[in-house]
Design a protein around this motif. Structure first.
Motif, PDB file in Angstrom:
ATOM      1  N   ALA A  26      74.999  21.792 -48.919  1.00  0.00           N
ATOM      2  CA  ALA A  26      76.114  22.565 -49.472  1.00  0.00           C
ATOM      3  C   ALA A  26      77.324  21.672 -49.666  1.00  0.00           C
ATOM      4  O   ALA A  26      78.037  21.742 -50.666  1.00  0.00           O
ATOM      5  CB  ALA A  26      76.457  23.725 -48.541  1.00  0.00           C
ATOM      6  N   ASP A  27      77.523  20.771 -48.702  1.00  0.00           N
ATOM      7  CA  ASP A  27      78.658  19.855 -48.761  1.00  0.00           C
ATOM      8  C   ASP A  27      78.580  18.959 -49.994  1.00  0.00           C
ATOM      9  O   ASP A  27      79.596  18.597 -50.575  1.00  0.00           O
ATOM     10  CB  ASP A  27      78.642  19.005 -47.490  1.00  0.00           C
ATOM     11  N   LEU A  28      77.345  18.625 -50.393  1.00  0.00           N
ATOM     12  CA  LEU A  28      77.169  17.777 -51.573  1.00  0.00           C
ATOM     13  C   LEU A  28      77.089  18.629 -52.837  1.00  0.00           C
ATOM     14  O   LEU A  28      76.503  18.240 -53.833  1.00  0.00           O
ATOM     15  CB  LEU A  28      75.922  16.910 -51.401  1.00  0.00           C
ATOM     16  N   ASN A  29      77.659  19.837 -52.736  1.00  0.00           N
ATOM     17  CA  ASN A  29      77.876  20.740 -53.877  1.00  0.00           C
ATOM     18  C   ASN A  29      76.647  21.469 -54.382  1.00  0.00           C
ATOM     19  O   ASN A  29      76.613  21.935 -55.514  1.00  0.00           O
ATOM     20  CB  ASN A  29      78.550  20.018 -55.044  1.00  0.00           C
ATOM     21  N   ALA A  30      75.596  21.571 -53.544  1.00  0.00           N
ATOM     22  CA  ALA A  30      74.430  22.339 -53.959  1.00  0.00           C
ATOM     23  C   ALA A  30      74.651  23.812 -53.622  1.00  0.00           C
ATOM     24  O   ALA A  30      74.906  24.154 -52.477  1.00  0.00           O
ATOM     25  CB  ALA A  30      73.186  21.833 -53.242  1.00  0.00           C
ATOM     26  N   PRO A  31      74.555  24.707 -54.624  1.00  0.00           N
ATOM     27  CA  PRO A  31      74.658  26.143 -54.326  1.00  0.00           C
ATOM     28  C   PRO A  31      73.467  26.596 -53.469  1.00  0.00           C
ATOM     29  O   PRO A  31      72.464  25.885 -53.394  1.00  0.00           O
ATOM     30  CB  PRO A  31      74.625  26.811 -55.702  1.00  0.00           C
ATOM     31  N   PRO A  32      73.578  27.767 -52.826  1.00  0.00           N
ATOM     32  CA  PRO A  32      72.549  28.185 -51.860  1.00  0.00           C
ATOM     33  C   PRO A  32      71.121  28.115 -52.389  1.00  0.00           C
ATOM     34  O   PRO A  32      70.226  27.637 -51.696  1.00  0.00           O
ATOM     35  CB  PRO A  32      72.948  29.623 -51.529  1.00  0.00           C
ATOM     36  N   TRP A  33      70.899  28.588 -53.613  1.00  0.00           N
ATOM     37  CA  TRP A  33      69.527  28.612 -54.108  1.00  0.00           C
ATOM     38  C   TRP A  33      68.984  27.199 -54.259  1.00  0.00           C
ATOM     39  O   TRP A  33      67.829  26.918 -53.950  1.00  0.00           O
ATOM     40  CB  TRP A  33      69.454  29.392 -55.418  1.00  0.00           C
ATOM     41  N   THR A  34      69.840  26.271 -54.732  1.00  0.00           N
ATOM     42  CA  THR A  34      69.417  24.876 -54.873  1.00  0.00           C
ATOM     43  C   THR A  34      69.099  24.289 -53.504  1.00  0.00           C
ATOM     44  O   THR A  34      68.111  23.570 -53.334  1.00  0.00           O
ATOM     45  CB  THR A  34      70.527  24.062 -55.558  1.00  0.00           C
ATOM     46  N   THR A  35      69.936  24.602 -52.522  1.00  0.00           N
ATOM     47  CA  THR A  35      69.680  24.126 -51.156  1.00  0.00           C
ATOM     48  C   THR A  35      68.349  24.639 -50.656  1.00  0.00           C
ATOM     49  O   THR A  35      67.561  23.912 -50.066  1.00  0.00           O
ATOM     50  CB  THR A  35      70.817  24.584 -50.227  1.00  0.00           C
ATOM     51  N   PHE A  36      68.082  25.920 -50.936  1.00  0.00           N
ATOM     52  CA  PHE A  36      66.813  26.499 -50.493  1.00  0.00           C
ATOM     53  C   PHE A  36      65.639  25.745 -51.124  1.00  0.00           C
ATOM     54  O   PHE A  36      64.696  25.365 -50.460  1.00  0.00           O
ATOM     55  CB  PHE A  36      66.758  27.984 -50.865  1.00  0.00           C
ATOM     56  N   ARG A  37      65.753  25.519 -52.432  1.00  0.00           N
ATOM     57  CA  ARG A  37      64.645  24.919 -53.174  1.00  0.00           C
ATOM     58  C   ARG A  37      64.448  23.442 -52.826  1.00  0.00           C
ATOM     59  O   ARG A  37      63.338  22.968 -52.679  1.00  0.00           O
ATOM     60  CB  ARG A  37      64.946  25.064 -54.670  1.00  0.00           C
ATOM     61  N   ARG A  38      65.568  22.710 -52.691  1.00  0.00           N
ATOM     62  CA  ARG A  38      65.444  21.265 -52.557  1.00  0.00           C
ATOM     63  C   ARG A  38      65.411  20.776 -51.121  1.00  0.00           C
ATOM     64  O   ARG A  38      64.963  19.664 -50.864  1.00  0.00           O
ATOM     65  CB  ARG A  38      66.615  20.586 -53.259  1.00  0.00           C
ATOM     66  N   VAL A  39      65.958  21.557 -50.210  1.00  0.00           N
ATOM     67  CA  VAL A  39      65.999  21.098 -48.821  1.00  0.00           C
ATOM     68  C   VAL A  39      65.149  21.979 -47.916  1.00  0.00           C
ATOM     69  O   VAL A  39      64.266  21.500 -47.223  1.00  0.00           O
ATOM     70  CB  VAL A  39      67.457  21.035 -48.301  1.00  0.00           C
ATOM     71  N   MET A  40      65.393  23.296 -47.969  1.00  0.00           N
ATOM     72  CA  MET A  40      64.695  24.158 -47.012  1.00  0.00           C
ATOM     73  C   MET A  40      63.212  24.259 -47.339  1.00  0.00           C
ATOM     74  O   MET A  40      62.364  24.061 -46.471  1.00  0.00           O
ATOM     75  CB  MET A  40      65.336  25.548 -46.999  1.00  0.00           C
ATOM     76  N   LEU A  41      62.894  24.571 -48.583  1.00  0.00           N
ATOM     77  CA  LEU A  41      61.500  24.790 -48.945  1.00  0.00           C
ATOM     78  C   LEU A  41      60.619  23.579 -48.614  1.00  0.00           C
ATOM     79  O   LEU A  41      59.584  23.736 -47.961  1.00  0.00           O
ATOM     80  CB  LEU A  41      61.400  25.190 -50.412  1.00  0.00           C
ATOM     81  N   PRO A  42      61.021  22.355 -49.023  1.00  0.00           N
ATOM     82  CA  PRO A  42      60.159  21.223 -48.677  1.00  0.00           C
ATOM     83  C   PRO A  42      59.983  21.062 -47.169  1.00  0.00           C
ATOM     84  O   PRO A  42      58.922  20.665 -46.709  1.00  0.00           O
ATOM     85  CB  PRO A  42      60.906  20.015 -49.248  1.00  0.00           C
ATOM     86  N   LEU A  43      61.020  21.399 -46.399  1.00  0.00           N
ATOM     87  CA  LEU A  43      60.936  21.170 -44.960  1.00  0.00           C
ATOM     88  C   LEU A  43      60.192  22.277 -44.226  1.00  0.00           C
ATOM     89  O   LEU A  43      59.711  22.047 -43.118  1.00  0.00           O
ATOM     90  CB  LEU A  43      62.345  20.980 -44.378  1.00  0.00           C
ATOM     91  N   VAL A  44      60.103  23.483 -44.818  1.00  0.00           N
ATOM     92  CA  VAL A  44      59.310  24.529 -44.143  1.00  0.00           C
ATOM     93  C   VAL A  44      57.895  24.604 -44.711  1.00  0.00           C
ATOM     94  O   VAL A  44      57.080  25.382 -44.222  1.00  0.00           O
ATOM     95  CB  VAL A  44      59.964  25.935 -44.205  1.00  0.00           C
ATOM     96  N   THR A  45      57.590  23.788 -45.728  1.00  0.00           N
ATOM     97  CA  THR A  45      56.253  23.827 -46.318  1.00  0.00           C
ATOM     98  C   THR A  45      55.128  23.623 -45.302  1.00  0.00           C
ATOM     99  O   THR A  45      54.129  24.341 -45.350  1.00  0.00           O
ATOM    100  CB  THR A  45      56.159  22.804 -47.473  1.00  0.00           C
ATOM    101  N   PRO A  46      55.268  22.690 -44.353  1.00  0.00           N
ATOM    102  CA  PRO A  46      54.189  22.585 -43.352  1.00  0.00           C
ATOM    103  C   PRO A  46      53.944  23.908 -42.631  1.00  0.00           C
ATOM    104  O   PRO A  46      52.784  24.262 -42.370  1.00  0.00           O
ATOM    105  CB  PRO A  46      54.711  21.522 -42.380  1.00  0.00           C
ATOM    106  N   GLY A  47      55.001  24.652 -42.340  1.00  0.00           N
ATOM    107  CA  GLY A  47      54.850  25.955 -41.688  1.00  0.00           C
ATOM    108  C   GLY A  47      54.135  26.952 -42.591  1.00  0.00           C
ATOM    109  O   GLY A  47      53.276  27.711 -42.152  1.00  0.00           O
ATOM    110  N   ILE A  48      54.505  26.939 -43.875  1.00  0.00           N
ATOM    111  CA  ILE A  48      53.847  27.833 -44.839  1.00  0.00           C
ATOM    112  C   ILE A  48      52.366  27.504 -44.930  1.00  0.00           C
ATOM    113  O   ILE A  48      51.509  28.391 -44.919  1.00  0.00           O
ATOM    114  CB  ILE A  48      54.497  27.693 -46.233  1.00  0.00           C
ATOM    115  N   LEU A  49      52.058  26.208 -44.986  1.00  0.00           N
ATOM    116  CA  LEU A  49      50.656  25.805 -45.095  1.00  0.00           C
ATOM    117  C   LEU A  49      49.882  26.184 -43.843  1.00  0.00           C
ATOM    118  O   LEU A  49      48.736  26.646 -43.919  1.00  0.00           O
ATOM    119  CB  LEU A  49      50.559  24.297 -45.350  1.00  0.00           C
ATOM    120  N   ALA A  50      50.521  26.011 -42.676  1.00  0.00           N
ATOM    121  CA  ALA A  50      49.852  26.387 -41.432  1.00  0.00           C
ATOM    122  C   ALA A  50      49.542  27.881 -41.444  1.00  0.00           C
ATOM    123  O   ALA A  50      48.424  28.298 -41.115  1.00  0.00           O
ATOM    124  CB  ALA A  50      50.731  26.031 -40.238  1.00  0.00           C
TER     125      ALA A  50
END
Lengths: 178, 374, 292
Positions: free
Chosen positions: C197-221
């Motif tokens: 967010a600090d680097l100016n990413a709106p919430p949806w972009t943050t979700f897509r670019r940071v959160m989603l890749p990092l929770v993907t192992p959990g989704i796959l599990a």
């Protein structure tokens, strides 16, 4: 599986347990024609009774047991059976050829065929019995309910037999269900 | 709101009476209380305080991670009090660096540019330039987990600076580094700020760091700003007892104001008249005040220039490498003196201590409690 | 002299008795309850049934039956399709749920997590039957729609079809998806989201670019859980499924049951295992096991 035999009888086959490939194809066609009307393939008598009671089904291809159960529960139900085109099975007791105590086994079988033995089975399971002694033991009213007042009916029933091409029957059945 | 922004048109960041309150079981807790401060363009501004002083919360109010219950936040003259972080032209170097573990170093640095919608062909050369500038050109394809603390810190800086924000916020960026490289990186940071002429707002608990780096420092304590000034101001002219005690070592004497004019004050301490510099907030004669004298400002031996003189006996001497620290019992109380190592006065039992009025600072004490010397 | 020589001899590293002793029980366990049954399954699958007797000669007849029967192919495709569909729907439910529980749950987070897994404490059968009661002809849903005037008479479209099967699977396996997903969200460092967010990413972009890749192992599990549970199940399709909608589990249970064709049943079981392990292999490469 018995349904396949029933349909075969319906289609006029003489021996419903000895069906050729073309016989089976006819049966399959008939079943596929009926399939759109099927709500559920029941697996236990209790399930079928429940299906009627919850309004899911109005007509079923079933055993006398369900009719008896539903009648006793005062559910408005009737039953019909195709004349001369009945199928059925009997539970059997067999003695192993390696039996160490065949005499005891014979005594047990004698008991099961006796009036007391038959009455016990019928009281517990609700199925019909197989002997005249059994019919006497349960009394004429109950015998009528269990279609045992005239045991000559048994001779009209196409009793289940081992099917040679059973694999094909299983496959046909799975096709109907898939 | 507009008028207050206008009146601080030359300030880049302006906090006006901001308070941040957290509810607790005991009631309300003011993490930041009524803080007003302004940061000018190109300034290296530090928020100095111990943990719980509210310095990090103040930084988070500027970054947009917290919204104050009272007051306003202005950046570049615009009221951004309720703007989320992504709508502020301010970037942060986090204490943990917060590098994205699933991205390479180059992708981390490119992140703000990609968010800004730049094309890949525009991004690549700028990332290369940043990698060179931070002397990590060979690390572009690595993952953050493969980097040392110092390297991670450079990546975090590069990422925060690449899109050239108006203000860079730094939250204790050196605290995760080894003491040895910390000083080296500190120099680089200062140079970077001078070269880029960017505005840095720097949070630290390390007074030495703040004094060495900053143009100005705000000393914070219990959610409030105690004093804002240049490092020299803060060190030599503390305006509150807290600042005097927090920054460096000092001798504190308690006394009563006897005479007072615009520049000078005479304070009676244990029956001895001590000449001191008058404070900004002028007390009245008869008020209790605290006097502060830095240990290195005390001279051992007679001196004609000195305004004050006292004799005493050396109680203890501690040798600390380049300097020597002695405790001297005097009629004013025990005074601590530091001298450079090898001084001739070492080991004398009877010593005379002198100091100028200029090195003796009057700090108003709370009226109720005269403070004893520390 | 003697002390000198002993200091020059390299000390022999000790045989790690403790390590092997502690490995033995799980090894015995795995052998008896896992490797032996699989070996049995594999051997049955290459035998054949002849006149109600299992002939212990090598043959691939069972696999030919599976591959060349259009009915069985339909069942395989339907089973995989259902399992994939259920998995995707569970992901679609678990992602926002996990996100909101971990981000906005606050002090209710443990409570909300318990509520999510609470259904696991009731019997599987009870949960499947619950859907029968809800979706049935005289069920809760029909009654509600009738009293709201949406329907004039009860509808049969809710139960005994692919919809009811999928819905039931989605519900009963959801905890197995949500748990790893919540864990993944909890492990997500808060400062990474703030940094984005600090680097100016709106919430949806943050979700897509940071959160989603990092929770993907959990989704796959979670996907492994849901996919394999659906692949092997036969109770749900037989209780709430379409009369013409059996799945591989039903076929296997009927081969081992009424049909008494264990070799064919074993071959079908291996097919299921093969499909599940292929899914597992794809997913393991993405690092999902760390979140199981």
């Amino acid at each position: 599986m018995m349904t396949i035999a029933d349909v075969a009888l319906w289609l006029g086959k003489d021996d419903p347990y000895n069906l050729t490939d073309s016989d089976l194809a006819e049966v399959k066609e008939k079943l596929l024609e009926l399939r759109p009307h099927i709500r559920k393939f029941w697996t236990t008598a209790g399930e079928l009774a429940n299906l009627f009671q919850s309004g899911e089904v109005v007509l079923a291809h079933a055993w006398p047991l369900t009719y008896t159960q539903l009648s006793e529960a005062e559910f408005p139900v009737g039953s019909v059976s195709p004349r001369g085109k009945l199928t059925g099975w009997t539970d059997s007791w067999m003695i192993s050829k390696n039996s160490r105590n065949a005499d005891a086994a014979y005594q047990w079988i004698d008991y099961i065929l006796s009036g007391d033995g038959q009455k016990g089975v019928m009281d517990v399971t609700g199925y019909s019995g197989a002997t005249t002694l059994g019919a006497e033991a349960i009394g004429s009213d109950r015998a009528k309910e269990l279609y045992m007042d005239d045991l000559s009916l048994h001779s009209q029933i196409n009793m289940w037999q081992s099917v040679k091409n059973y694999d094909q029957w299983v496959e046909l059945w799975n096709e109907i269900r898939s | 709101m507009g008028t207050s922004a206008g009146s601080h048109s030359n300030s880049l960041v302006y906090l006006e009476s901001v308070s941040k309150i957290y509810p607790t079981t005991a009631g309300e807790f003011y993490a930041v209380q009524n803080v007003t401060l302004e940061v000018k363009p190109g300034e290296f501004f530090s928020l100095l305080g111990s943990s719980g002083s509210g310095k990090t919360t103040t930084l988070r109010l500027i970054g947009g991670f917290e919204i104050p219950e009272y007051g306003q936040v202005f950046i570049g003259g615009e009221d951004v009090t309720e703007h989320p972080p992504y709508r502020r032209d301010v970037h942060t170097v986090f204490q943990s660096y917060a590098l994205f573990p699933h991205l390479t170093v180059a992708e981390n640095i490119a992140y703000p540019l990609r968010i800004a919608g730049l094309s890949r062909s525009n991004i690549a050369p700028r990332v290369q330039e940043a990698l060179r500038m931070f002397r990590i050109p060979e690390l572009g394809d690595r993952r953050p987990s493969q980097l040392s603390g110092g390297q991670q810190q450079r990546v975090a800086l590069a990422r925060a600076l690449i899109s050239r924000p108006k203000v860079l916020l730094l939250d204790e960026p050196l605290s995760a580094l080894d003491a040895k490289i910390r000083e080296e990186v500190r120099q680089e940071l200062r140079e970077l700020q001078r070269q880029t002429n960017l505005t840095f707002i720097y949070v630290t608990h390390d007074q030495e760091e703040a004094l060495a780096l900053s143009d100005r420092i705000a000393v914070m304590h219990q959610g409030r700003v105690e004093q804002i000034g240049t490092p020299e101001d803060i060190y030599t002219r503390p305006e509150s007892l807290f600042v005097a005690q927090f920054i460096g070592k000092a001798n504190f004497l308690t006394g009563q104001v006897m005479q007072l004019d615009a520049e000078m004050a005479i304070v009676m301490v244990n029956g001895i008249a001590v000449k001191a510099v008058a404070p900004k907030q002028v007390p009245s004669p008869g008020d209790w005040v605290t006097l502060m004298i830095r240990p290195e400002r005390l001279q051992v031996g007679q001196s004609v220039k000195a305004d004050n003189q006292v004799t005493g006996k050396t109680a203890s001497v501690t040798y600390i490498g380049q300097r020597i620290e002695s405790n001297v019992d005097t009629s004013l109380g025990q005074l601590t003196v530091t001298q450079l190592g090898g001084s001739a006065t070492m080991g004398q039992e009877d010593v005379t201590l002198t100091w100028t009025a200029h090195d003796c600072i009057v700090i108003p004490s709370p009226p109720s409690s005269p403070v004893s010397s520390v | 002299m003697s002390s000198l020589s002993s200091s020059l001899t390299k000390r022999r590293s000790r045989f790690p008795v403790g390590l092997y002793a502690s490995l033995l029980p799980p090894l015995v366990w795995m052998t008896l309850l896992y490797f032996v049954p699989i070996a049995l399954l594999v051997s049955y699958s290459v035998w054949r049934l002849e006149a109600f007797d299992i002939v212990q000669e090598f043959t691939l007849k069972n696999f030919q039956t599976i591959v060349f029967s259009s009915a069985y192919r339909t069942v395989i495709v339907r089973t995989i399709g259902t399992a994939l569909g259920v998995t995707l729907i569970d992901v679609a439910i678990a992602l926002p749920l996990g996100y909101f529980i971990t981000r906005y749950g606050g002090r209710y987070r443990p409570l909300l997590t318990i509520l999510v897994i609470l259904p696991l404490w009731s019997s599987y059968l009870v949960r499947v039957f619950a859907w029968k009661i809800i979706l049935g002809y005289n069920g809760v849903l029909n009654t509600a729609l009738l009293s709201l005037g949406v329907l004039q008479q009860p509808s049969q479209i809710f139960l005994y079809n692919q919809f009811s099967t999928t819905l039931t699977f989605v519900h009963i396996w959801l905890p197995f998806m949500i748990l790893p997903v919540i864990t993944a969200f909890e492990r997500l460092p808060k400062d990474l989201i703030e940094a984005s967010a600090d680097l100016n990413a709106p919430p949806w972009t943050t979700f897509r670019r940071v959160m989603l890749p990092l929770v993907t192992p959990g989704i796959l599990a979670g996907s492994i859980n849901v996919f394999s549970l659906t692949m092997g199940d036969f109770i749900t399709p037989s209780l709430v499924g379409s009369p013409s909608g059996i799945m591989l589990g039903n076929v296997i249970s009927s081969q081992f049951g009424v049909s008494y064709n264990w070799p064919l049943g074993a071959a079908f079981s291996l097919v299921v295992m093969l499909i599940v392990f292929s899914g597992l292999a794809i997913v393991v490469r993405q690092g999902a096991l760390e979140n199981l």
